[in-house]
Scaffold this active site. Structure first.
Site, mmCIF file in Angstrom:
data_model
loop_
_atom_site.group_PDB
_atom_site.id
_atom_site.type_symbol
_atom_site.label_atom_id
_atom_site.label_comp_id
_atom_site.label_asym_id
_atom_site.label_seq_id
_atom_site.Cartn_x
_atom_site.Cartn_y
_atom_site.Cartn_z
ATOM 1 N N ASP A 8 0.856 -1.186 0.000
ATOM 2 C CA ASP A 8 0.000 0.000 0.000
ATOM 3 C C ASP A 8 0.887 1.230 0.000
ATOM 4 O O ASP A 8 1.789 1.352 0.849
ATOM 5 C CB ASP A 8 -0.900 0.017 1.234
ATOM 6 C CG ASP A 8 -1.910 -1.124 1.254
ATOM 7 O OD1 ASP A 8 -1.957 -1.878 0.260
ATOM 8 O OD2 ASP A 8 -2.647 -1.251 2.244
ATOM 9 N N ASP A 128 -15.454 -3.492 -0.687
ATOM 10 C CA ASP A 128 -14.873 -3.168 0.615
ATOM 11 C C ASP A 128 -16.007 -2.939 1.596
ATOM 12 O O ASP A 128 -16.829 -2.030 1.401
ATOM 13 C CB ASP A 128 -14.005 -1.920 0.520
ATOM 14 C CG ASP A 128 -12.884 -2.077 -0.490
ATOM 15 O OD1 ASP A 128 -12.429 -3.219 -0.699
ATOM 16 O OD2 ASP A 128 -12.465 -1.057 -1.080
#
Length: 251
Positions: A8, A128
């Site tokens: 990330d 998500d």
């Protein structure tokens, strides 16, 4: 099943968030170095997330993607801010083997249709979830839709691969969402036998990986893990073994 180590990227650095909260960030250093460590440890895929892009609505970290994809010799799955066809084209040109569409999959049906018509096998949609419902816009906006309900809509539009993340568990090392992934997988398999699912969120041990594998879900092709690998809760080799990656890749 395969293990996809996660890199990330925020402000040019590899980071990890807790529960998708940008104020709860742990910095892990240079993203290319982190990716290289994973590949040298045996990773066969990488999952790269442009966190700045997710907030900005357009990719920010493509130079890092280009270096990772160009230098390391493994396929890269890339997401974050891909909300236009031009952004998707830029990500693929920078080396993404697969792109991950999030907010745009819900907000811009024409974009998703256009991308699928050109790259049908190189697109995944991220689901998500917070509190059991889908979050969008870099996890900053909540919808009323449940992930398993959205899957059917995505399949009707041509999506064959879904990434399900339990954001409440993300970065917490508290174990995977076994019930949630089973529900999403069931909906995917009902609508599209042969559809593929990746899971992310909460994995903290090889036992967590084994528990996901032991669900025996036909569609579950892999698990994304970041913090547990950075903290050396298990190695890439141990994770791959727990998922039976070598036997899965040979099927």
């Amino acid at each position: 099943m395969i293990l996809l180590p996660a890199v990330d990227i925020r402000h040019g650095r590899a980071v990890r968030l807790e529960r998708g909260d940008f104020e709860r960030e742990t910095v892990s250093g240079d993203p290319v170095a982190a990716a290289r460590d994973f590949v040298e440890a045996g990773a066969s895929w990488l999952h790269v997330v442009d966190l700045d892009g997710a907030l900005a609505g357009e990719p920010v970290s493509l130079p890092h993607l280009e270096r990772i994809a160009g230098d390391l010799g493994v396929p890269v799955q890339y997401g974050g801010g891909l909300r236009s066809r031009a952004s998707v084209e830029r990500a693929i040109s920078a080396g993404a083997s697969r792109v991950v569409i999030g907010t745009a999959a819900y907000a811009d049906p024409e974009l998703l249709d256009s991308v699928l018509s050109t790259w049908p096998d190189r697109v995944a949609v991220s689901l998500d979830a917070r509190g059991g419902s889908v979050s969008v816009a870099g996890w900053t906006e909540q919808t009323a839709d449940r992930p398993e309900e959205v899957v059917g809509q995505l399949v009707e539009r041509g999506i064959t691969r879904v990434i399900y993340t339990n954001v409440d568990r993300d970065g917490m090392l508290s174990g995977g969402d076994l019930d949630g992934v089973a529900q999403v997988a069931g909906a995917l398999e009902a609508g599209l036998p042969g559809g593929r699912l990746l899971y992310s969120g909460g994995v903290g041990s090889v036992e967590d990986l084994a528990a996901l594998r032991e669900l025996g879900l036909a569609s579950l092709e892999g698990v994304i893990s970041g913090k547990a690998l950075y903290e050396r809760r298990f190695t890439v080799a141990e994770g791959r073994a727990a998922l039976g990656e070598e036997s899965w890749r040979g099927r």
